[in-house]
Design an enzyme around this catalytic site. Sequence first.
Site, mmCIF file in Angstrom:
data_model
loop_
_atom_site.group_PDB
_atom_site.id
_atom_site.type_symbol
_atom_site.label_atom_id
_atom_site.label_comp_id
_atom_site.label_asym_id
_atom_site.label_seq_id
_atom_site.Cartn_x
_atom_site.Cartn_y
_atom_site.Cartn_z
ATOM 1 N N PHE A 153 4.197 8.313 24.853
ATOM 2 C CA PHE A 153 3.445 8.022 23.620
ATOM 3 C C PHE A 153 4.246 7.198 22.627
ATOM 4 O O PHE A 153 3.674 6.527 21.773
ATOM 5 C CB PHE A 153 3.001 9.343 22.947
ATOM 6 N N LYS A 177 -0.781 3.633 33.493
ATOM 7 C CA LYS A 177 -1.307 4.940 33.057
ATOM 8 C C LYS A 177 -0.610 5.256 31.731
ATOM 9 O O LYS A 177 0.501 5.784 31.702
ATOM 10 C CB LYS A 177 -0.987 5.999 34.117
ATOM 11 N N GLU A 180 -1.799 9.779 26.991
ATOM 12 C CA GLU A 180 -3.144 10.127 26.513
ATOM 13 C C GLU A 180 -3.169 10.350 24.998
ATOM 14 O O GLU A 180 -4.234 10.515 24.415
ATOM 15 C CB GLU A 180 -3.702 11.343 27.274
ATOM 16 N N SER A 230 9.568 12.295 29.264
ATOM 17 C CA SER A 230 10.569 13.351 29.094
ATOM 18 C C SER A 230 11.299 13.617 30.419
ATOM 19 O O SER A 230 10.778 13.311 31.504
ATOM 20 C CB SER A 230 9.881 14.619 28.600
ATOM 21 N N CYS A 285 13.379 6.991 21.946
ATOM 22 C CA CYS A 285 14.321 7.454 22.964
ATOM 23 C C CYS A 285 15.742 7.003 22.631
ATOM 24 O O CYS A 285 16.704 7.518 23.174
ATOM 25 C CB CYS A 285 13.922 6.921 24.325
HETATM 26 P P1 NAD Z 1 5.872 12.993 28.492
HETATM 27 O O1 NAD Z 1 6.878 13.245 29.561
HETATM 28 O O2 NAD Z 1 5.140 14.156 27.924
HETATM 29 O O3 NAD Z 1 4.743 11.986 29.023
HETATM 30 C C1 NAD Z 1 5.072 10.780 29.663
HETATM 31 C C2 NAD Z 1 3.963 10.432 30.646
HETATM 32 O O4 NAD Z 1 3.883 11.455 31.632
HETATM 33 C C3 NAD Z 1 2.590 10.331 29.996
HETATM 34 O O5 NAD Z 1 1.908 9.231 30.527
HETATM 35 C C4 NAD Z 1 1.924 11.648 30.379
HETATM 36 O O6 NAD Z 1 0.536 11.539 30.503
HETATM 37 C C5 NAD Z 1 2.569 11.973 31.706
HETATM 38 N N1 NAD Z 1 2.658 13.429 31.945
HETATM 39 C C6 NAD Z 1 2.789 14.408 31.008
HETATM 40 N N2 NAD Z 1 2.857 15.617 31.608
HETATM 41 C C7 NAD Z 1 2.784 15.397 32.936
HETATM 42 C C8 NAD Z 1 2.814 16.260 34.071
HETATM 43 N N3 NAD Z 1 2.926 17.586 33.960
HETATM 44 N N4 NAD Z 1 2.730 15.686 35.289
HETATM 45 C C9 NAD Z 1 2.621 14.361 35.425
HETATM 46 N N5 NAD Z 1 2.588 13.499 34.379
HETATM 47 C C10 NAD Z 1 2.665 14.007 33.155
HETATM 48 O O7 NAD Z 1 6.621 12.160 27.349
HETATM 49 P P2 NAD Z 1 6.083 11.780 25.908
HETATM 50 O O8 NAD Z 1 6.081 13.009 25.061
HETATM 51 O O9 NAD Z 1 4.843 10.985 26.016
HETATM 52 O O10 NAD Z 1 7.233 10.786 25.434
HETATM 53 C C11 NAD Z 1 8.421 11.209 24.826
HETATM 54 C C12 NAD Z 1 9.532 11.344 25.847
HETATM 55 O O11 NAD Z 1 9.745 10.095 26.495
HETATM 56 C C13 NAD Z 1 10.861 11.705 25.212
HETATM 57 O O12 NAD Z 1 11.496 12.628 26.038
HETATM 58 C C14 NAD Z 1 11.608 10.385 25.185
HETATM 59 O O13 NAD Z 1 13.016 10.496 25.164
HETATM 60 C C15 NAD Z 1 11.143 9.775 26.456
HETATM 61 N N6 NAD Z 1 11.323 8.334 26.440
HETATM 62 C C16 NAD Z 1 12.368 7.840 27.163
HETATM 63 C C17 NAD Z 1 12.612 6.491 27.164
HETATM 64 C C18 NAD Z 1 13.755 5.922 27.946
HETATM 65 O O14 NAD Z 1 13.865 4.708 27.999
HETATM 66 N N7 NAD Z 1 14.590 6.715 28.566
HETATM 67 C C19 NAD Z 1 11.784 5.623 26.431
HETATM 68 C C20 NAD Z 1 10.734 6.168 25.712
HETATM 69 C C21 NAD Z 1 10.514 7.537 25.730
#
Ligand code: NAD
Length: 500
Positions: A153, A177, A180, A230, A285
């Site tokens: 997000f 994808k 959401e 994450s 991040c």
């Molecule tokens: P998230 O892990 O909750 O979601 C990321 C994606 O995974 C979304 O598209 C979501 O729909 C999907 N997802 C969520 N739960 C899932 C599941 N159980 N099974 C399969 N897919 C699932 O992350 P977020 O809250 O949207 O974003 C924040 C996180 O992203 C933080 O941890 C941040 O550090 C990380 N991030 C990392 C970088 C990097 O370059 N390392 C960059 C941006 C964000």
Amino acid sequence: MSTESKRITHLVGGGYWTGVAERTSEVYNPATGQVSGELDLASAATVDEVVKVAHETSKTWGQTSLTKRAQVLFAYRELVNRDKERIAAIITAEHGKVLSDALGEVTRGLEVIEFACGIPHLMKGGYSEGVSTKVDVYSIRQPLGVCAVISPFNFPAMVPMWFVPIAVACGNSVVIKPSEKDPSAANAMAELWKEAGLPDGVVNVVHGDKEAVDRLLEHPDIKSVSFVGSTPIAKYVYENGTKNGKRVQALGGAKNHMIVLPDADLDLAADAAVNAGFGSAGERCMAISALVAVEPIADELISKIKDRMAKLKTGDGTRGCDMGPLVTGQHRDKVAGYVAAGVEEGAELVVDGREGDFDGAADGFWLGPTLFDKVAPEMSIYTDEIFGPVLSVLRTPSYDAALAIVNANPYGNGTAIFTNDGGAARRFQNEVEVGMVGINVPIPVPMAYYSFGGWKNSLFGDTHAHGTEGVHFFTRGKVVTSRWLDPSHGGINLGFPTHD
Ligand code: NAD
């Protein structure tokens, strides 16, 4: 759903999906706390529908000339640049970050498109004439087919742009994808591909949650997965994607440290700590969430940070504030819970963001900038990625002790050192176990022609995002050994080929 709530759905084959979703989820405007959209969540069958379209178009797009592909990229760059304010407004409305920050995210994404415009050069192979008598060897790089991009997000436009322009330039089709929580920016960006002249179906967007992700991870026509999110989900995506034979780069969470040495310019360091700690409400991040102050400067540095924090304005991202709301009410409550835990665990709460005057609607997901001092490495505000406007100060007696803290942390995304000692900085860049390092630069996000990625629990896979690593990720290498026979060379030889 409020009266202003809109339906948000998948974009497939150049148009919006016309089916009826079995499940939907609500999208919020974080600055008002109101529902602004209802998002269709794809079932496995809908994912299949989208992948089928992408798979068909990948066959022709992959055969399209490099010149034509580059022309589409150039046109796309102009269109995103033309519409950047509109895209930024879409981001602010669903993510909450302030408009200037949203515009910054689009600008960093544009840089990747500009990099991808050079694809004819980037995809050049090598050629060796005469490796053996009348034998030449050359290498070529070919597209993979259909590539999935699963984004978080916090950068709804920039993170997809880390991957999509390069994947497309390399001749692949893409299924995005998005998160959401703020899905509309991905649709807005994808719509522009059609105007740029990209054939329908090369770039598609499928919205959804775990069900959609799981189907992408197992679908036989998905050849690669670029995931950002994450750490637990990144690990899950990496393990399941690779188990199913896919090429996976899964970028995970972070805990980024900024070390301040006693000889640093403390005003510069205080500015940097505030900008990197609270920009985008800490939902980056590459945000700095742990400041490691090497004594004896902690008191003075904290006082300077506190002064700067007092001037920050938190409020509606459209009103010229410094910091917007958090993305959802649930996330705001989680971050506020960490603030309470920090107090309970004995850290010193210097600035409490739970108390504040917010320039926005009463129901917005507000939390102001928060500062903790005397944080110990075992406290949950240090061990966990909070992903909110909470900056923790850890005090250490020496550079070695500070470095040991950074290197013991399981994450390794970004880090920074503030010092006027070139030797110390050089030693740090060599010794620190982190993928992206800033020297007097708090958020060292590499330019598009370098590659972005962390170490340890911040990245699963071998390849970082964009730059030449991105081109390698989205292509497969092939080496051709060729001999054009002439009458003087030939004959039977069952031995292993050697070079003569
Ligand atoms: P998230 O892990 O909750 O979601 C990321 C994606 O995974 C979304 O598209 C979501 O729909 C999907 N997802 C969520 N739960 C899932 C599941 N159980 N099974 C399969 N897919 C699932 O992350 P977020 O809250 O949207 O974003 C924040 C996180 O992203 C933080 O941890 C941040 O550090 C990380 N991030 C990392 C970088 C990097 O370059 N390392 C960059 C941006 C964000």
